[in-house]
Each structure stands twice: as structure tokens, then as C-alpha cells.
Design a protein around this motif. Structure first.
Motif, short mmCIF file in Angstrom:
data_model
loop_
_atom_site.label_atom_id
_atom_site.label_comp_id
_atom_site.label_asym_id
_atom_site.label_seq_id
_atom_site.Cartn_x
_atom_site.Cartn_y
_atom_site.Cartn_z
N LEU A 9 -52.44 22.59 -36.32
CA LEU A 9 -51.77 23.42 -37.32
C LEU A 9 -51.13 22.57 -38.41
O LEU A 9 -51.12 22.95 -39.58
CB LEU A 9 -50.72 24.30 -36.66
N LEU A 10 -50.60 21.43 -38.03
CA LEU A 10 -50.00 20.53 -39.01
C LEU A 10 -51.05 20.01 -39.99
O LEU A 10 -50.83 19.99 -41.20
CB LEU A 10 -49.32 19.37 -38.29
N ALA A 53 -48.07 27.15 -41.71
CA ALA A 53 -48.81 26.37 -40.71
C ALA A 53 -48.09 25.06 -40.40
O ALA A 53 -48.02 24.65 -39.25
CB ALA A 53 -50.24 26.11 -41.20
N VAL A 54 -47.54 24.41 -41.42
CA VAL A 54 -46.81 23.16 -41.20
C VAL A 54 -45.56 23.42 -40.37
O VAL A 54 -45.26 22.68 -39.42
CB VAL A 54 -46.45 22.48 -42.54
N ILE A 55 -44.83 24.48 -40.68
CA ILE A 55 -43.61 24.78 -39.94
C ILE A 55 -43.92 25.11 -38.48
O ILE A 55 -43.26 24.61 -37.56
CB ILE A 55 -42.85 25.94 -40.62
N ILE A 56 -44.94 25.94 -38.25
CA ILE A 56 -45.30 26.28 -36.88
C ILE A 56 -45.83 25.06 -36.14
O ILE A 56 -45.52 24.84 -34.96
CB ILE A 56 -46.33 27.43 -36.87
N GLY A 57 -46.62 24.23 -36.82
CA GLY A 57 -47.14 23.01 -36.20
C GLY A 57 -46.03 22.05 -35.82
O GLY A 57 -46.05 21.46 -34.73
N LEU A 58 -45.06 21.87 -36.70
CA LEU A 58 -43.92 21.00 -36.38
C LEU A 58 -43.11 21.57 -35.23
O LEU A 58 -42.67 20.82 -34.34
CB LEU A 58 -43.03 20.81 -37.61
N LEU A 62 -42.48 19.53 -31.76
CA LEU A 62 -41.12 19.12 -31.41
C LEU A 62 -40.57 19.87 -30.20
O LEU A 62 -39.54 19.47 -29.65
CB LEU A 62 -40.19 19.29 -32.61
N LYS A 63 -41.25 20.93 -29.80
CA LYS A 63 -40.81 21.71 -28.64
C LYS A 63 -41.05 20.92 -27.36
O LYS A 63 -42.11 20.34 -27.17
CB LYS A 63 -41.58 23.03 -28.61
#
Length: 64
Positions: A9-10, A53-58, A62-63
Motif C-alpha cells: 500500500l505504501l 494508501a500511504v496513510i493506511i500503509g504506514l 507501524l502496527k
């Protein structure tokens, strides 16, 4: 598995942001912005989709 999806996603988000940036700076977008006051719909959708997509990928990377 979540890390792979987050990384994908990133990467997809970065590619969409790149295309959105190019579409935003295109001649068609500049003419549309001159006439309507806003850039073309494609440029906006690329930028919004890429940012999401960048926010969800990050978030997935990080989770814990």
C-alpha cells in the motif's frame, strides 16, 4: 502478512501521488484551474487515493 500488505500500500500510494502530482501540473489541469478554479478530477483523485494508501500503509507497517 500485514507488513507485506502495508508495504504494498505504501508503494502504491507513492506511485499514485507521483501520478497525481504530474496530473496536477499538466496543461489540462492548469487550464481547468484557470476556468473553474479547481484542478482536473483525475489529479484530485490520484492525490487523495495516494494519500489514503500511504496513510493506511504506514498504519499497517507501524502496527505491532
Amino acid at each position: 502478512m500485514n507488513k507485506i500488505i502495508g508495504l504494498a500500500l505504501l508503494v502504491v500510494g507513492a506511485v499514485l501521488l507521483y501520478f497525481g502530482y504530474n496530473a496536477y501540473n499538466s496543461a489540462a489541469s492548469e487550464i481547468s484551474e484557470l476556468v473553474t478554479g479547481s484542478p482536473t478530477d483525475n489529479a484530485v483523485w490520484y492525490l487523495v487515493g495516494g494519500a489514503l494508501a500511504v496513510i493506511i500503509g504506514l498504519g499497517a507497517l507501524l502496527k505491532k
